[in-house]
Design a protein around this motif. Structure first.
Motif, mmCIF file in Angstrom:
data_model
loop_
_atom_site.group_PDB
_atom_site.id
_atom_site.type_symbol
_atom_site.label_atom_id
_atom_site.label_comp_id
_atom_site.label_asym_id
_atom_site.label_seq_id
_atom_site.Cartn_x
_atom_site.Cartn_y
_atom_site.Cartn_z
ATOM 1 N N LYS A 274 13.996 18.988 -4.010
ATOM 2 C CA LYS A 274 12.874 18.005 -4.937
ATOM 3 C C LYS A 274 14.987 17.291 -5.912
ATOM 4 N N GLY A 275 15.725 17.386 -5.819
ATOM 5 C CA GLY A 275 16.734 16.824 -6.792
ATOM 6 C C GLY A 275 17.726 16.042 -5.987
ATOM 7 N N TYR A 276 17.933 16.589 -4.300
ATOM 8 C CA TYR A 276 18.020 15.538 -3.483
ATOM 9 C C TYR A 276 17.506 14.795 -3.069
ATOM 10 N N GLY A 277 16.084 14.775 -2.968
ATOM 11 C CA GLY A 277 15.523 13.860 -2.190
ATOM 12 C C GLY A 277 15.050 12.997 -3.748
ATOM 13 N N GLY A 278 15.555 12.975 -4.609
ATOM 14 C CA GLY A 278 15.719 12.163 -5.606
ATOM 15 C C GLY A 278 16.587 11.051 -6.085
ATOM 16 N N ALA A 279 17.512 12.011 -5.876
ATOM 17 C CA ALA A 279 19.261 12.025 -5.486
ATOM 18 C C ALA A 279 18.648 10.336 -4.506
ATOM 19 N N LYS A 280 18.996 10.630 -3.665
ATOM 20 C CA LYS A 280 18.883 9.629 -2.118
ATOM 21 C C LYS A 280 18.002 8.391 -2.680
ATOM 22 N N ARG A 281 16.992 8.819 -2.902
ATOM 23 C CA ARG A 281 15.892 7.948 -3.708
ATOM 24 C C ARG A 281 16.705 6.830 -4.111
#
Length: 294
Positions: A274-281
């Motif tokens: 979830k953190g990785y996805g948020g960072a990518k966004r």
């Protein structure tokens, strides 16, 4: 503007469906989408010309139930709208993916799933990452054996088909197929799984297809039009996040335990993804929404 209540469009299920969803139990239902103006052959052909090329998939109609990789049965698409209109005679199988990219179809997908929530008692907010797919296929065409990771609701619009369900031989085989899914085969089978049930579905019929459930479909003598709407909830979203994490670390030579073996480790993997996805966004690196392996 339509005056039809939203709960009349999609799956006609009762409050007991909550238990069936939680148990991932295939469930037959009726629906009210037959004859909808957005779901006729001409409307589907028109939509195919509006979608980006990556959202249109075509295969030969006459293929084995266990056809293996999609590349082996894929066909080139020329004038896709014309080919869909000629579906009765060209022995083809078309999928329009992520139809929610077009506003009028996004509203239809939302109406169907909001209606499902209203009749079943599920929380509307719990039905996330909503997607829609349309299928047009020739007489006797085959939807090859595969599984999906979404909660899927297949709704027959025209024609009659035989929907088959299967199961994995054991957990080891399931885990092997799950890993292959995340490596790019999207859940397709080269060998037909053990058959557990078969349902005949005609116009107005539908079936809930749970995540990770092998299934396949064979058309009868007429062309087929159908719609599938899908979503993620906490259940399959958590599972897919763990599997996506495991796939990433497997590329580094690490063999992590599969989903469900360790709730603590699963929780850490989910938090990372979830953190990785948020960072990518935040960095503008995220691509188009994934999902929809049909």
């Amino acid at each position: 503007m339509s005056t039809t209540p939203i709960h009349a469009f999609g799956p006609q299920v009762g409050r007991d469906f909550q238990q069936r969803l939680a148990a991932r139990e295939p469930t037959r239902f009726r629906h009210g989408l037959v004859g909808h103006p957005l779901l006729t052959l001409d409307a589907i052909a028109q939509l195919s010309a509006e979608l980006p090329p990556a959202s249109v998939s075509a295969e030969v109609g006459d293929k084995p139930l266990a056809a293996g990789a999609a590349a082996g049965v894929a066909v080139a698409v020329g004038d896709v709208a014309a080919q869909i209109r000629d579906i009765a005679t060209n022995s083809s199988w078309f999928t329009l993916l992520h139809i929610q990219q077009v506003d009028r179809y996004r509203r239809l997908v939302d109406d169907i799933l909001d209606g499902l929530a209203a009749t079943s008692g599920l929380s509307t907010a719990s039905l996330r990452r909503r997607m829609g797919f349309l299928f047009a296929s020739s007489p006797h065409a085959v939807t090859a054996a595969h599984f999906d990771i979404e909660h899927s609701f297949c709704m027959q619009l025209e024609g009659t088909r035989l929907l088959g369900f299967g199961r994995f031989a054991d957990e080891e085989q399931r885990e092997s197929h799950v890993r292959s899914y995340w490596r790019g085969d999207f859940g397709r089978f080269s060998t037909l799984p053990e058959v557990t049930a078969e349902y005949e579905i005609g116009p107005g019929d539908g079936c809930y297809i749970p995540p990770y459930t092998p299934h396949w479909i064979t058309n009868y003598d007429d062309t087929s039009l159908s719609m599938t709407v899908t979503f993620f909830n906490d259940d399959n979203e958590r599972e897919s996040l763990v599997q996506a994490f495991n796939t990433k670390v497997q590329r580094l030579g690490i063999d992590p335990p599969p989903y469900g073996r360790s709730p603590v480790r699963d929780g850490a993997k989910i938090a990372f993804m979830k953190g990785y996805g948020g960072a990518k966004r935040r960095l503008g690196l995220s691509g188009a929404a994934a999902g929809g392996s049909h």
